[in-house]
Design an enzyme around this catalytic site. Structure first.
Site, PDB file in Angstrom:
ATOM      1  N   CYS A  34       0.823  -1.216   0.000  1.00  0.00           N
ATOM      2  CA  CYS A  34       0.000   0.000   0.000  1.00  0.00           C
ATOM      3  C   CYS A  34       0.849   1.254   0.000  1.00  0.00           C
ATOM      4  CB  CYS A  34      -0.933  -0.007   1.204  1.00  0.00           C
ATOM      5  SG  CYS A  34      -2.251  -1.237   1.063  1.00  0.00           S
ATOM      6  N   LYS A  72       1.232   3.446  -3.231  1.00  0.00           N
ATOM      7  CA  LYS A  72       0.115   4.171  -3.830  1.00  0.00           C
ATOM      8  C   LYS A  72       0.523   5.600  -4.165  1.00  0.00           C
ATOM      9  CE  LYS A  72      -4.066   3.679  -2.307  1.00  0.00           C
ATOM     10  NZ  LYS A  72      -5.263   3.580  -1.443  1.00  0.00           N
ATOM     11  N   ASP A 117     -16.626   7.307  -1.594  1.00  0.00           N
ATOM     12  CA  ASP A 117     -16.862   5.975  -1.042  1.00  0.00           C
ATOM     13  C   ASP A 117     -15.807   4.973  -1.506  1.00  0.00           C
ATOM     14  OD1 ASP A 117     -19.696   6.063   0.371  1.00  0.00           O
ATOM     15  OD2 ASP A 117     -19.814   7.322  -1.421  1.00  0.00           O
ATOM     16  N   ASP A 142      -8.475  -6.334 -18.418  1.00  0.00           N
ATOM     17  CA  ASP A 142      -7.194  -6.424 -19.141  1.00  0.00           C
ATOM     18  C   ASP A 142      -6.219  -5.451 -18.515  1.00  0.00           C
ATOM     19  OD1 ASP A 142      -7.037  -8.264 -21.484  1.00  0.00           O
ATOM     20  OD2 ASP A 142      -8.901  -7.250 -22.009  1.00  0.00           O
ATOM     21  N   ASP A 184     -13.666  -6.578 -25.540  1.00  0.00           N
ATOM     22  CA  ASP A 184     -14.302  -7.824 -25.121  1.00  0.00           C
ATOM     23  C   ASP A 184     -15.818  -7.661 -25.029  1.00  0.00           C
ATOM     24  OD1 ASP A 184     -12.038  -9.406 -24.979  1.00  0.00           O
ATOM     25  OD2 ASP A 184     -11.630  -8.892 -22.890  1.00  0.00           O
ATOM     26  N   GLY A 237     -11.039   3.318  -9.329  1.00  0.00           N
ATOM     27  CA  GLY A 237      -9.841   2.600  -9.713  1.00  0.00           C
ATOM     28  C   GLY A 237      -8.803   2.589  -8.616  1.00  0.00           C
ATOM     29  N   HIS A 238      -7.580   2.270  -9.001  1.00  0.00           N
ATOM     30  CA  HIS A 238      -6.467   2.200  -8.057  1.00  0.00           C
ATOM     31  C   HIS A 238      -5.213   2.701  -8.756  1.00  0.00           C
ATOM     32  CE1 HIS A 238      -3.993   0.692  -4.739  1.00  0.00           C
ATOM     33  NE2 HIS A 238      -3.147   0.270  -5.667  1.00  0.00           N
ATOM     34  N   THR A 239      -4.418   3.504  -8.055  1.00  0.00           N
ATOM     35  CA  THR A 239      -3.177   4.036  -8.621  1.00  0.00           C
ATOM     36  C   THR A 239      -2.011   3.674  -7.704  1.00  0.00           C
ATOM     37  OG1 THR A 239      -3.587   6.146  -7.489  1.00  0.00           O
ATOM     38  CG2 THR A 239      -4.283   5.972  -9.780  1.00  0.00           C
ATOM     39  N   ASP A 262     -12.779 -11.019 -30.188  1.00  0.00           N
ATOM     40  CA  ASP A 262     -11.755 -10.049 -30.576  1.00  0.00           C
ATOM     41  C   ASP A 262     -10.394 -10.746 -30.569  1.00  0.00           C
ATOM     42  OD1 ASP A 262     -11.776 -10.246 -27.778  1.00  0.00           O
ATOM     43  OD2 ASP A 262     -10.916  -8.255 -27.526  1.00  0.00           O
TER      44      ASP A 262
END
Length: 761
Positions: free
Chosen positions: A413, A416, A450, A468, A491, A541-543, A629
């Site tokens: 973590c 991040k 949230d 992906d 997809d 999302g997550h960075t 695809d």
């Protein structure tokens, strides 16, 4: 703990001129740890001015006289943005581009070249072809060459405005090439007339008088009608009008007059001269200490003509002073030579050489010029693959950063991206989601703090999920974001679903906080551009930070269960259609090895930037029953998935019909393949051995196993619908769509794939 060299400074080079090409080569040979270089150019290659007339005359191919900027940027480990700069915000150190988000810089260099001083003459902008920008001129020139070759019997009249060295050399080159075409076709030389207009009393007025007289003599001997002291005051369709009242008809008009600067420089806040060129001191430094300029766009205190020779000479001093600025070292002055050697071609493999009052003319001089020009271009060919060693950043030390703290990053973590960076980026991209993102089915999205997004599934529909994620394959985060979004949404399109929302998973290279923010903003701006076209909001999302840029999307979509397209719907009697060409895997493997032409990568990028969304509508319209695809498992791997999921079917493939991206067959012929290709090749065991010796030698055979990024759709439609379906796909912009095979009943225990209609290429 992980050690990495963070990015602490951004050097942005605007324009792919000679000076920047040399500077990039130097930075590639001697990289500065902690420095991120970005090259912004309107095209992926740049012409070498010394060889351009020879190219027009037919002596050099396009590749021989153009520097491949993509390969050069790859060599220098630089980002490469194909775009046009239209403004400069000095206060915030940002460049404003035509087709992408603003680009931030710490240090800026401008080497965009110049354009003919146009076209204030009424009608000139509409009815003439300026020599610059060169790509536009060369495209029109090739069309003219093709037209003359196809119909040499048609008389043509050409006009050139501008009797300086550029105009005279171009006139002779144009005439030499077209007269050669007429001679080869057995047509009289009188089928070509050329007029040259010069407002002064002499040609090449900045050179010695004997040079003017000699070129006037050459032009007259070759039948060019030279109009001296004629100022063009108006251009009408197919007619030049001069102040004297002279009127001359033409079929094609080339404009080669005095150079002018890009319009945005005057409004940039930089000090410019009366013509709008950036005023620079002896260090090639502008009025703003963090902005440098070189080549035609720069106005030196010691004024020099706008000629490629000066841009070449400025390349190394520019590199030295950019490097010294980054390292906090004193700058070194550049002293341009008082006199330079000029070598002007006469269109017939001869040249005039002059230096001051001295001069000569001979074919030997042309051979000398040719040697010099080829030697210069050789500097940018066969570039070695460089690896940057991890060293303490002298740039960080010079800028009083904290290298020890910056170079150590925690995993987990702790890796991040900081909340403050993320908050600023989300505020910046929020406007790109307004309108279409405010939907009733998105209950909690990106705007809320949230822990998870909340979406609602409408009654009677099912939700599809896909994921992906991959490393950046191109050194432009904005374009990479678009490619990834297209790939990830594909997809859903392949199954006939409508995208509902997306989550992003991002890893940003280690950098100072401002650099992390800028990279994340560029990347997400690319993602949102594609999501907006699909009317799909980004809901979270997550960075994190890591050694290299990577991006993935988790996408969900909605569909009515009875309308889903599945892989297992192949039926005997159907035709197989492929909507995009193959070859991205081998091409980007070749780019990593500096063996792919910039034009090849351009074509691959354009293919990957094309969404599959519209293709699905055409396939549905023509009664498609199965679709997938084509991505990482390669064409054959995905086709086998369709065959196995269907009931007792086999497939006949036409290798000749498989569409290939430009350059893909060439790189495969060199043995350059993606790292996934050997695994994909295992699918070859499912191909029947009939005619194996023939198809194993076919240039398209390795394409069957090439892993694709943002590839096309492979679908089955009734044979009676196939031709109309392909026609519709091409109308929608899928220009390479092809019928590539047919579905057959499975014959006993025979292998499911057979290759037919094979012809060696």
């Amino acid at each position: 703990m992980q050690a990495a060299q963070p990015i602490v400074k951004d050097l942005v080079l605007v324009g792919g001129g000679h000076s920047h090409a040399i500077a990039l080569k130097q930075f590639g040979m001697k990289p500065l740890p902690g420095l991120r270089i970005t090259l912004i150019s309107e095209t992926s290659d740049t012409p070498y001015s010394g060889m351009l007339p020879g190219h027009v005359a037919g002596f050099y191919s396009h590749d021989e006289c153009h520097i491949d900027l993509r390969a050069l940027a790859q060599f220098a480990q630089a980002q490469f943005y194909v775009d046009r700069v239209i403004g400069l915000d000095l206060e915030n150190r940002r460049l404003i581009c035509a087709n992408r988000p603003d680009v931030q810089f710490d240090l800026l260099s401008i080497n965009t070249g110049s354009t003919p001083k146009a076209l204030a003459v009424p009608g000139a902008l509409d009815y003439s072809l300026p020599i610059k920008p060169v790509p536009r001129f060369l495209a029109a020139w090739q069309q003219l060459v093709a037209a003359v070759a196809e119909a040499p019997e048609i008389p043509r009249s050409l006009a050139v405005v501008g009797g300086g060295a550029g105009g005279v050399e171009l006139t002779l080159a144009v005439q030499a090439h077209l007269q050669q075409l007429l001679q080869a076709a057995g047509q009289p030389s009188t089928n070509l007339q050329i007029h040259l207009f010069q407002r002064s009393a002499d040609l090449l007025p900045t050179y010695a008088p004997w040079v003017s007289r000699r070129f006037h003599q050459i032009l007259q001997q070759r039948g060019v009608q030279v109009h001296l002291q004629e100022t063009v005051c108006e251009v009408q369709p197919q007619q030049v009008i001069c102040e004297s009242g002279l009127m001359v008809k033409f079929d094609h008009l080339f404009w080669v007059t005095r150079a002018s600067a890009p319009a945005w420089l005057r409004e940039s806040g930089l000090v410019t001269d009366a013509e709008g060129f950036v005023q620079v001191n002896s260090y090639l430094q502008s009025s703003h200490p963090q902005v440098f300029a070189a080549g035609d766009v720069a106005a030196l205190v010691q004024a020099r003509p706008k000629a490629g020779v000066f841009a070449v000479r400025q390349g190394k001093p520019l590199y030295e002073n950019l490097r010294r600025t980054l390292l906090g070292q004193p700058l070194k002055p550049y002293y341009p030579q008082a006199r330079s050697l000029a070598l002007i071609g006469t269109g017939d493999r001869s040249a005039v050489a002059l230096r001051g009052a001295w001069g000569a003319e001979s074919r030997l001089l042309w051979r000398w010029k040719d040697h010099i020009d080829r030697q210069f271009m050789q500097r940018f060919s066969n570039l070695p693959v460089m690896t940057q060693r991890l060293e303490p950043s002298a740039i960080a030390e010079a800028s009083q950063a904290e290298p020890a703290q910056s170079s150590m990053r925690c995993a987990g973590c702790g890796s991040k991206v900081s909340s403050s960076v993320l908050a600023r980026v989300l505020r910046r991209i929020q406007s790109q989601q307004l309108g279409w993102s405010e939907r009733d089915d998105i209950l909690i999205g990106l705007e809320a703090p949230d822990d998870a997004a909340v979406v609602q599934v409408p009654a009677g529909q099912v939700m599809l999920h896909t994921l992906d994620h991959f490393r950046s394959l191109i050194n432009d985060p904005f374009v990479f974001g678009q490619i990834t979004a297209n790939h990830c949404l594909s997809d859903l399109f392949a199954m006939g679903a409508t995208p509902q929302s997306a989550l992003a998973m991002v890893t940003i290279p280690y950098a100072e906080e401002a650099k992390v923010e800028e990279t994340l903003y560029q990347l997400l701006s690319g993602v949102l551009k594609v999501l907006a076209q699909a009317q799909t909001p980004l809901v979270g999302g997550h960075t994190s930070e890591g050694a290299e840029l990577s991006l993935g999307l988790s996408c969900n979509g909605l569909a009515e269960p009875q309308h889903l397209l599945r892989k297992g719907g192949l039926q005997p009697g159907q035709a197989l259609i492929l909507t995009k060409p193959l070859g991205t895997g081998t091409l980007f493997a070749a780019q990593m090895r500096l063996q792919a032409k910039g034009a090849w990568i351009d074509a691959a990028v354009q293919s990957m930037l094309q969404s599959n969304q519209s293709a699905v509508s055409a396939l549905r319209q023509h009664q498609a029953t199965a679709c997938t695809d084509v991505t990482g498992f390669g064409f054959l791997g995905h086709l086998l998935e369709m065959v196995r999921a269907s009931d007792q079917v086999a497939v006949d493939l036409d290798l000749e019909a498989i569409p290939a991206l430009p350059g893909a067959c060439e790189t495969l012929r060199l043995g350059i393949v993606s790292s996934l290709q050997p695994q994909n090749l295992q699918a070859s065991h499912q191909i029947q051995n009939q005619n194996a010796a023939e198809w194993l030698q076919h240039s398209h055979y390795p394409l069957l196993f090439d892993p694709q990024t943002s590839g096309g759709l492979l679908a089955a439609v009734p044979a009676s619908q196939a031709t109309a379906c392909v026609a519709r796909l091409r109308e929608l912009g899928y220009a390479h769509s092809e019928i590539i095979g047919w579905v057959q009943p499975q014959q006993g225990t025979s292998l499911p794939i057979s290759l037919r209609s094979c012809h060696k290429r």
